[in-house]
Design an enzyme around this catalytic site. Structure first.
Site, PDB file in Angstrom:
ATOM      1  N   GLU A  46       2.429  76.766  -5.204  1.00  0.00           N
ATOM      2  CA  GLU A  46       2.750  75.338  -5.268  1.00  0.00           C
ATOM      3  C   GLU A  46       3.773  75.033  -4.177  1.00  0.00           C
ATOM      4  O   GLU A  46       4.694  75.833  -3.929  1.00  0.00           O
ATOM      5  CB  GLU A  46       3.350  75.034  -6.639  1.00  0.00           C
ATOM      6  N   ASN A 109       2.197  65.953  -6.297  1.00  0.00           N
ATOM      7  CA  ASN A 109       2.345  67.409  -6.139  1.00  0.00           C
ATOM      8  C   ASN A 109       0.907  67.933  -6.150  1.00  0.00           C
ATOM      9  O   ASN A 109       0.283  67.989  -7.208  1.00  0.00           O
ATOM     10  CB  ASN A 109       3.180  67.960  -7.297  1.00  0.00           C
ATOM     11  N   LYS A 126      -1.023  67.354  -9.529  1.00  0.00           N
ATOM     12  CA  LYS A 126      -0.379  67.828 -10.761  1.00  0.00           C
ATOM     13  C   LYS A 126      -0.226  66.709 -11.780  1.00  0.00           C
ATOM     14  O   LYS A 126       0.261  65.622 -11.454  1.00  0.00           O
ATOM     15  CB  LYS A 126       1.000  68.396 -10.411  1.00  0.00           C
ATOM     16  N   GLU A 145      10.871  66.368 -10.765  1.00  0.00           N
ATOM     17  CA  GLU A 145       9.474  66.057 -10.442  1.00  0.00           C
ATOM     18  C   GLU A 145       9.059  64.695 -10.998  1.00  0.00           C
ATOM     19  O   GLU A 145       8.288  63.982 -10.358  1.00  0.00           O
ATOM     20  CB  GLU A 145       8.552  67.151 -10.982  1.00  0.00           C
ATOM     21  N   CYS A 171       1.370  74.721 -11.587  1.00  0.00           N
ATOM     22  CA  CYS A 171       2.600  75.046 -12.268  1.00  0.00           C
ATOM     23  C   CYS A 171       2.670  74.628 -13.733  1.00  0.00           C
ATOM     24  O   CYS A 171       2.020  75.238 -14.562  1.00  0.00           O
ATOM     25  CB  CYS A 171       3.779  74.497 -11.468  1.00  0.00           C
ATOM     26  N   ASN A 196       6.419  77.212  -9.003  1.00  0.00           N
ATOM     27  CA  ASN A 196       7.837  77.392  -8.676  1.00  0.00           C
ATOM     28  C   ASN A 196       8.549  77.339 -10.023  1.00  0.00           C
ATOM     29  O   ASN A 196       8.712  76.237 -10.575  1.00  0.00           O
ATOM     30  CB  ASN A 196       8.362  76.250  -7.788  1.00  0.00           C
TER      31      ASN A 196
HETATM   32  N1  ING Z   1       8.313  74.436 -12.795  1.00  0.00           N
HETATM   33  C1  ING Z   1       8.497  74.992 -14.074  1.00  0.00           C
HETATM   34  C2  ING Z   1       7.199  75.414 -14.754  1.00  0.00           C
HETATM   35  O1  ING Z   1       6.594  74.684 -15.502  1.00  0.00           O
HETATM   36  C3  ING Z   1       9.622  74.904 -16.192  1.00  0.00           C
HETATM   37  C4  ING Z   1       9.313  74.105 -14.958  1.00  0.00           C
HETATM   38  C5  ING Z   1      10.264  76.130 -16.110  1.00  0.00           C
HETATM   39  C6  ING Z   1       9.238  74.428 -17.421  1.00  0.00           C
HETATM   40  C7  ING Z   1      10.519  76.881 -17.255  1.00  0.00           C
HETATM   41  C8  ING Z   1       9.489  75.150 -18.570  1.00  0.00           C
HETATM   42  C9  ING Z   1      10.134  76.372 -18.506  1.00  0.00           C
HETATM   43  O2  ING Z   1       6.857  76.556 -14.532  1.00  0.00           O
HETATM   44  C10 ING Z   1       7.374  73.563 -12.346  1.00  0.00           C
HETATM   45  N2  ING Z   1       7.404  73.324 -11.020  1.00  0.00           N
HETATM   46  O3  ING Z   1       6.571  73.014 -13.102  1.00  0.00           O
END
Ligand code: ING
Length: 303
Positions: A46, A109, A126, A145, A171, A196
């Protein structure tokens, strides 16, 4: 059997000091190595052209927009398309897309699926945007985001490419059962996604030790419950003060993890995925036509 040899191209950090041209150079290096090892398709993460900018609060829209691509390919990304075409290798590329739609500027995204002749055959934007809209100055980093991107407007699609039915998501989409089911109902055999994912969850630090587990769990469940391969490519390492999860992986339709990245740097995982491994699940235990009872599922599509 219907084998397809794929390279999951994990990337280390892209620091703010690195230009797009630098990032494209890294992508071309990974692409060449993947071709060398017989890959037909390379999966990049991503937002793989810049640092993951939703991790910072940026006031000025013009500065935010410097992270977006107005055209794809553009002069700076064209060399990647040219090299891929020369090597007859396809790729999946995640990037921030800015576009005018019906006179409105929209920011997504996005990821594209590019066939071995350099044609863009699919695009995903996304849909599940995590994080928050407002600045949270007390947090060690942001996830803005919801502030920087619009919700994707292309749905979850499946394309006939590379000899199979290929789907994409991005993601946070991978954490939602609906993502895989909507792809599954279209017969998806292989889902390509990039991520990410910070190793810290500022609001719920007690979940930090589970970030890797939840990453794999989400993709393993999606794979098994829809009889599809699921491949995930991470942007990992310390990127501008945020440590991100690696563990890029190849998940089989059985839900088994067939390969996982070992480092938190640029790393290729090459794997030959037999698309016919989907058959026992799609025809048998997870056969939607004979086993699914949609008359009991209405709640899923209600607010
Ligand atoms: N990043 C993370 C993901 O969904 C996140 C945000 C991290 C959500 C950890 C929940 C727990 O992997 C992105 N870019 O969506």
């Amino acid at each position: 059997s219907r084998p397809i040899t794929i390279a999951v191209a994990q990337m280390g950090p892209i620091p703010l000091t690195q230009t797009r041209a630098d990032a494209v150079e890294r992508l071309i290096g990974l692409l060449r190595e993947a071709a060398q090892q017989g890959s037909e398709l390379v999966l990049f993460p991503e937002c793989c052209l810049t640092a993951f900018f939703p991790h910072w609060f940026i006031e000025d829209q013009a500065e935010i927009d410097t992270f977006f691509e107005r055209e794809m390919p553009s002069p700076v990304t064209q060399p990647l398309f040219d090299e891929a075409k020369r090597l007859k290798i396809g790729f999946c590329l995640g990037y921030a897309e800015i576009v005018d739609e019906q006179g409105q500027t929209r920011r997504y995204n996005s990821s594209i699926l590019v066939e071995r002749d350099a044609r863009i055959v699919g695009k995903h934007r996304k849909i599940h945007l995590p994080g928050h809209r407002e600045h949270r100055p007390k947090n060690p980093f942001q996830n803005l985001e919801k502030r920087y991107f619009d919700v994707g407007n292309l749905g979850f699609q499946v394309w006939n490419a590379f000899g199979g039915k290929i789907g994409m998501c991005i993601c946070n989409d991978r954490r939602w059962a609906e993502t895989y089911r909507v792809l599954g109902l279209q017969g998806v055999e292989l889902v390509l996604l990039g991520y990410n994912t910070p190793l810290q969850i500022p609001e719920y630090p007690e979940l930090n030790p589970l970030v890797g587990f939840h990453n794999q769990l989400s993709m393993q469940a999606g794979a098994y419950q829809n009889g599809t391969w699921v491949l995930g490519a991470a942007k990992t390492g310390w990127e501008e003060g945020v440590e991100q999860l690696g563990e890029s992986c190849v998940i089989a339709p059985s839900g088994e993890i067939r390969a996982v990245a070992k480092t938190n740097k640029d790393e290729l995982i090459i794997h030959t995925c037999d698309l016919d491994e989907t058959i026992p699940y799609k025809e048998g235990i997870l056969n939607f036509d004979i086993n699914r009872r949609v008359e009991y599922y209405q709640l899923i599509t209600q607010q």
